[in-house]
Design an enzyme around this catalytic site. Structure first.
Site, PDB file in Angstrom:
ATOM      1  N   TYR A  98       0.809  -1.216   0.000  1.00  0.00           N
ATOM      2  CA  TYR A  98       0.000   0.000   0.000  1.00  0.00           C
ATOM      3  C   TYR A  98       0.840   1.262   0.000  1.00  0.00           C
ATOM      4  O   TYR A  98       0.415   2.314  -0.500  1.00  0.00           O
ATOM      5  CB  TYR A  98      -0.962  -0.003   1.185  1.00  0.00           C
ATOM      6  CG  TYR A  98      -0.325   0.157   2.544  1.00  0.00           C
ATOM      7  CD1 TYR A  98      -0.219   1.401   3.146  1.00  0.00           C
ATOM      8  CD2 TYR A  98       0.145  -0.948   3.254  1.00  0.00           C
ATOM      9  CE1 TYR A  98       0.339   1.551   4.394  1.00  0.00           C
ATOM     10  CE2 TYR A  98       0.711  -0.809   4.502  1.00  0.00           C
ATOM     11  CZ  TYR A  98       0.813   0.436   5.071  1.00  0.00           C
ATOM     12  OH  TYR A  98       1.382   0.582   6.316  1.00  0.00           O
ATOM     13  N   ARG A 122      -2.250   8.622  12.838  1.00  0.00           N
ATOM     14  CA  ARG A 122      -2.250   8.224  11.425  1.00  0.00           C
ATOM     15  C   ARG A 122      -3.495   7.422  11.070  1.00  0.00           C
ATOM     16  O   ARG A 122      -3.978   7.523   9.941  1.00  0.00           O
ATOM     17  CB  ARG A 122      -0.987   7.447  11.069  1.00  0.00           C
ATOM     18  CG  ARG A 122      -0.912   7.178   9.565  1.00  0.00           C
ATOM     19  CD  ARG A 122       0.483   6.955   9.047  1.00  0.00           C
ATOM     20  NE  ARG A 122       1.023   5.677   9.410  1.00  0.00           N
ATOM     21  CZ  ARG A 122       2.247   5.486   9.902  1.00  0.00           C
ATOM     22  NH1 ARG A 122       3.037   6.524  10.153  1.00  0.00           N
ATOM     23  NH2 ARG A 122       2.679   4.288  10.186  1.00  0.00           N
ATOM     24  N   GLY A 132      -5.890   9.832  10.265  1.00  0.00           N
ATOM     25  CA  GLY A 132      -5.498  10.424   8.989  1.00  0.00           C
ATOM     26  C   GLY A 132      -5.915   9.582   7.804  1.00  0.00           C
ATOM     27  O   GLY A 132      -6.423  10.097   6.794  1.00  0.00           O
ATOM     28  N   ASP A 147      -7.467   2.290   9.311  1.00  0.00           N
ATOM     29  CA  ASP A 147      -6.517   2.227   8.189  1.00  0.00           C
ATOM     30  C   ASP A 147      -7.163   1.594   6.958  1.00  0.00           C
ATOM     31  O   ASP A 147      -6.942   2.020   5.822  1.00  0.00           O
ATOM     32  CB  ASP A 147      -5.289   1.380   8.551  1.00  0.00           C
ATOM     33  CG  ASP A 147      -4.753   1.592   9.946  1.00  0.00           C
ATOM     34  OD1 ASP A 147      -5.534   1.950  10.846  1.00  0.00           O
ATOM     35  OD2 ASP A 147      -3.551   1.379  10.140  1.00  0.00           O
ATOM     36  N   HIS A 207     -10.155  -6.512   8.543  1.00  0.00           N
ATOM     37  CA  HIS A 207      -8.917  -5.862   8.103  1.00  0.00           C
ATOM     38  C   HIS A 207      -8.031  -6.853   7.343  1.00  0.00           C
ATOM     39  O   HIS A 207      -7.477  -6.520   6.296  1.00  0.00           O
ATOM     40  CB  HIS A 207      -8.165  -5.271   9.293  1.00  0.00           C
ATOM     41  CG  HIS A 207      -7.056  -4.359   8.902  1.00  0.00           C
ATOM     42  ND1 HIS A 207      -7.275  -3.168   8.244  1.00  0.00           N
ATOM     43  CD2 HIS A 207      -5.711  -4.464   9.045  1.00  0.00           C
ATOM     44  CE1 HIS A 207      -6.107  -2.576   8.002  1.00  0.00           C
ATOM     45  NE2 HIS A 207      -5.149  -3.336   8.482  1.00  0.00           N
ATOM     46  N   LYS A 208      -7.894  -8.044   7.877  1.00  0.00           N
ATOM     47  CA  LYS A 208      -7.159  -9.128   7.218  1.00  0.00           C
ATOM     48  C   LYS A 208      -7.787 -10.453   7.660  1.00  0.00           C
ATOM     49  O   LYS A 208      -8.421 -10.521   8.715  1.00  0.00           O
ATOM     50  CB  LYS A 208      -5.674  -9.137   7.611  1.00  0.00           C
ATOM     51  CG  LYS A 208      -4.894  -7.883   7.285  1.00  0.00           C
ATOM     52  CD  LYS A 208      -3.449  -7.994   7.759  1.00  0.00           C
ATOM     53  CE  LYS A 208      -2.684  -6.713   7.514  1.00  0.00           C
ATOM     54  NZ  LYS A 208      -1.265  -6.800   7.985  1.00  0.00           N
TER      55      LYS A 208
END
Length: 398
Positions: A58, A233, A236, A163, A152-153
């Protein structure tokens, strides 16, 4: 003489002017200097983000998307060719992707699909369309919770991380627009609203890093399933995901107003938490200013990009332009340096932070403030270039 020639080469490549290595650059010059410096540090684009070997990642997608943005603004083909070199290296003629396994169901691996849209437009080569379809097919069978939220995974069952919203949602929204899959818009909106519901902390108006909907992970609150803190983050990523999704989401899409409400709430909280002295933001947002916490560059770049883009497109009140601009100017002072060779560096980025896994990452305060810090991480370089170009579009100089 050799060093002088080397510095001249750097100036020619990065667009620097003698005597202006560390001040009074325009937005575009900052973006050009950063990109050119990265091209010197990493002659092969697969080397970005400190990679010693090939990796479908990514981070490459994030930074090389910024290179394609720079190509769009400048018309300089070298930025597109640099991005193309990565895509051409990683994507095989049959559309398969080196170092990628669909069956891993890792949502991070979808992000670079956004770069492939641009590369397909640039080259017209069908192998890139095949690779785009391959990544789209992952999301058709990607594991979900009972409420429809993407894991997420596969190795992190029942977990939604902020994220992950950046990794898949803008890709799905762009695919829907390009290839006529309007039903995907509803799923994109659903993901944004679902992760907000699971991670929202009413005590501070913020969204925590992640949530385990099963409430089984050792880091998860037994009642809410939430992780312990608001990582800068992660927020973000979420903010960038929303402003990028809105590029493609139809104006009459059900749930769009709710997405805008989340974005506006984030703007309120980011203005509240912006460091008064520097204009940038802390690594752990819900512990801003506390002992051991530090001003972190990647989240700061992401926030100034998201705020600037949201203002420019009318998603939030124009007054937040001052918040974005204060962050940008503070960022340049706090984090940007030029070395003796004229290369531009951005310091003080958290290298990585996560939850659980074989490292048993607890996501407590000590964990976040003690993770590795490094310069020129792709997760700050890409958003910085994107932010500088946003300010250029707004006609605002630093």
């Amino acid at each position: 003489m050799v060093k002088q020639l080397f510095l001249l080469f750097i100036c020619l490549l990065t667009g620097c002017r003698p005597g202006t290595q560390d001040a009074f650059l325009t937005n575009r010059e900052y973006a050009v200097r950063m990109a050119g410096s990265e091209m010197i540090r990493c002659p092969e684009s697969w080397q970005l983000d400190f990679q010693p070997t090939l990796k479908w990642d990514y981070c490459h997608g994030l930074e090389l998307q910024a290179f394609m943005d720079l190509y769009d603004r400048t018309g300089d083909d070298k930025y597109a060719r640099y991005a193309l070199a990565y895509a051409d290296t990683m994507v095989n003629e049959d559309g398969s992707i080196k170092k990628y396994k669909l069956e891993d169901y890792n949502i991070d691996r979808v992000n670079s699909g956004k770069l492939l849209f641009r590369i397909y437009d640039y080259t017209g080569e069908e192998k890139y369309k095949k690779a785009i379809d391959l990544l789209r097919s992952q999301m058709e069978t990607h594991p979900r919770n009972e409420d429809g939220g993407f894991w997420h995974k596969k190795i992190y069952p029942h977990q939604m991380w902020l994220d992950g919203l950046y990794m898949a949602s803008p890709f799905l929204a762009e695919y829907a627009q390009r290839y006529g899959q309007p039903e995907a818009y509803a799923d994109v909106v659903h993901q944004i609203l679902t992760v907000a519901r699971h991670t929202y902390d009413p005590a501070n108006g913020l969204y925590r890093h992640a949530a385990d909907i099963s409430r089984e992970m050792f880091w998860a609150d037994p009642e809410t399933g939430q992780s312990k803190h608001v990582w800068g983050r992660a927020l973000g990523w979420y903010a960038m995901a929303i402003v990028d999704v809105l590029d493609f989401l139809p104006a009459d899409q059900p749930g769009r107003d709710s997405v805008l409400m989340i974005l506006n709430n984030m703007a309120v909280q980011l203005a509240r938490l912006q460091d008064t002295d520097t204009g940038v933001w802390y690594q752990v947002l819900d512990r801003s200013g506390e002992k051991g916490n530090y001003l972190e560059s990647s989240c700061s770049a992401m926030f100034m990009y998201a705020l600037a883009k949201a203002v420019r497109n009318g998603y939030i009140d124009p007054a937040y332009q001052e918040v974005a601009l204060k962050g940008y100017r503070g960022f340049l002072t706090q984090f940007v340096e030029f070395d003796e060779d004229g290369l531009m560096n951005i310091k003080q980025a958290c290298a990585v932070a996560g939850l659980g896994g074989k490292e048993m990452r607890a996501g407590d305060y000590d964990y976040y403030i003690n993770e590795m810090i490094r310069a020129n991480d792709a997760k700050v370089v890409g958003p910085f270039i994107m932010a500088a170009l946003e300010f250029e579009k707004m006609g605002i100089q630093p």
